[in-house]
Enzyme design. Structure first.
Site, PDB file in Angstrom:
ATOM      1  N   TYR A 362      24.528   9.137   0.496  1.00  0.00           N
ATOM      2  CA  TYR A 362      25.778   8.689  -0.138  1.00  0.00           C
ATOM      3  C   TYR A 362      26.165   7.263   0.230  1.00  0.00           C
ATOM      4  O   TYR A 362      25.612   6.665   1.131  1.00  0.00           O
ATOM      5  CB  TYR A 362      26.930   9.663   0.080  1.00  0.00           C
ATOM      6  N   GLU A 363      27.095   6.751  -0.554  1.00  0.00           N
ATOM      7  CA  GLU A 363      27.542   5.348  -0.495  1.00  0.00           C
ATOM      8  C   GLU A 363      26.361   4.380  -0.621  1.00  0.00           C
ATOM      9  O   GLU A 363      26.277   3.365   0.069  1.00  0.00           O
ATOM     10  CB  GLU A 363      28.364   5.093   0.771  1.00  0.00           C
ATOM     11  N   GLY A 364      25.464   4.740  -1.536  1.00  0.00           N
ATOM     12  CA  GLY A 364      24.259   3.961  -1.798  1.00  0.00           C
ATOM     13  C   GLY A 364      23.089   4.547  -1.044  1.00  0.00           C
ATOM     14  O   GLY A 364      23.057   4.511   0.188  1.00  0.00           O
TER      15      GLY A 364
END
Length: 379
Positions: A362-364
């Site tokens: 997550y978050e890239g």
């Protein structure tokens, strides 16, 4: 170049450690098993000033910096990675775009409730067909008079079921793809906002993650951040900062698992001697300790870049990549080193291994971090 923490930073570490011992360590295994969120513990974070660490006291913050904030996330993640990400989302992903780009009215209205710990905030970008590719966002915000009519569905919203406030990215001009995206502050109390499926996850099980549904939601025009078409930029800037929170989460998970493994190797005996006397295990721990230290330096460098006004997109990507890979490597090794006990819940490291995996996603995803880093190399 000074590698020593100042008094404020040492106090943040001390207070965070005391907080985790008192409010998070008790019941952490049970919360993982039942997917129960400790709302009182989150509220205590706000009371102690952690949620507002990197923001101005004018809006309920603590007048500290981003380094202090990542130090707090790191300490919390050593014990409870679920609370670490919930805290990180409220502080960086929700409050970040408002504090950095919002109007004075938006800051005064929408920061204090979350920074105080009385309410949770969430970040809504991802959709079923729009993950790493933000151009796929189809949630629509159509301007009608002094309001926008918001329709769509967001998924994988950490804090979603509990949040009172959302930062939402929606399209105000679908033909322009990412250049047609805009950012809004949306209250859960607005008619038409509802929570969809709550996810049943492999790890970070006590963190609450869900769909958020918008059905003809009327959003006041003054809740638009900046202007139409700035949503993609807002989301990417926000994720740059948020990646440091996830990096700190990964680093804390790695450090927590490392300490458990180290203590186990010192106290567990096989063949008449402590396990750490086995050179292979000792050398493996040396390698993991170096990996943790390398990741830590990249994270602290990224936070200092942000605090001193330097560009931090690349340094945040490096930190996220290194810290979250360390989390996965260290926890996997810790489970192996504890043998059969490592597979048992009472020893914590199996939970930490499950928690670690999502930090690489997550978050890239970490593949996206390579794109960011290589782009900086050849731009």
């Amino acid at each position: 170049m000074n590698f020593d923490f100042n008094e404020k930073q040492l106090m943040v570490i001390k207070n965070a450690k005391e907080y985790t011992e008192k409010y998070l360590a008790p019941g952490v295994i049970e919360r993982d098993e039942t997917s129960t969120y400790p709302i009182d513990a989150y509220r205590k974070l706000g009371e102690l000033g952690f949620v507002g660490l990197p923001y101005s006291s004018e809006y309920g913050g603590s007048d500290a910096g981003y380094l202090e904030y990542v130090l707090a996330v790191e300490e919390i993640a050593k014990v409870d990675a679920s609370m670490a990400i919930s805290y990180s989302v409220a502080t960086s992903l929700y409050a970040g775009p408002i504090a950095g780009f919002g109007t004075e009215e938006q800051k005064k209205k929408y920061l204090p409730p979350v920074l105080s710990g009385k309410s949770l905030g969430a970040f809504n970008l991802t959709e079923p067909n729009a993950g790493s590719d933000a151009a796929g966002v189809i949630t629509r915000a159509e301007k009608k008079g002094d309001r926008y009519i918001l329709n769509g569905l967001k998924c994988f919203s950490t804090n979603g079921p509990l949040a009172d406030y959302f930062f939402v990215v929606a399209s105000t001009n679908p033909e322009l793809k990412t250049k047609g995206l805009s950012g809004f502050i949306v209250e859960k109390a607005f008619p038409g906002v509802s929570i969809g499926k709550i996810e049943n996850k492999m790890g970070i099980r006590s963190a609450q993650v869900s769909e958020v549904i918008f059905d003809n939601v009327e959003v006041p025009a003054e809740n638009l951040i900046l202007e139409e078409g700035k949503g993609f930029m807002l989301a990417m800037k926000t994720l740059d900062s948020g990646r440091m929170g996830v990096a700190a989460q990964g680093l804390g998970i790695a450090e927590g698992a490392f300490e458990i493994a180290k203590n186990y190797l010192k106290t567990r005996e096989q063949f008449g001697k402590p396990l750490y006397k086995n050179q292979y295990l000792a050398f493996k721990m040396a390698e993991l300790e170096m990996q943790i230290e390398q990741a830590k330096l990249l994270l602290y460098k990224a936070a200092c870049d942000k605090d001193t006004g330097k560009p931090y997109t690349i340094s945040a990507a490096k930190a996220k990549y290194a810290c979250t890979n360390a989390a996965m490597d260290v926890t996997t090794a810790a489970v192996q080193m504890l043998g059969g006990n490592g597979y048992m819940r009472e020893y914590h490291v199996e939970r930490m291994m499950r928690d670690a995996k999502i930090t690489q996603i997550y978050e890239g995803t970490n593949e996206i971090q390579k794109l960011v880093i290589s782009g900086g190399l050849f731009r």
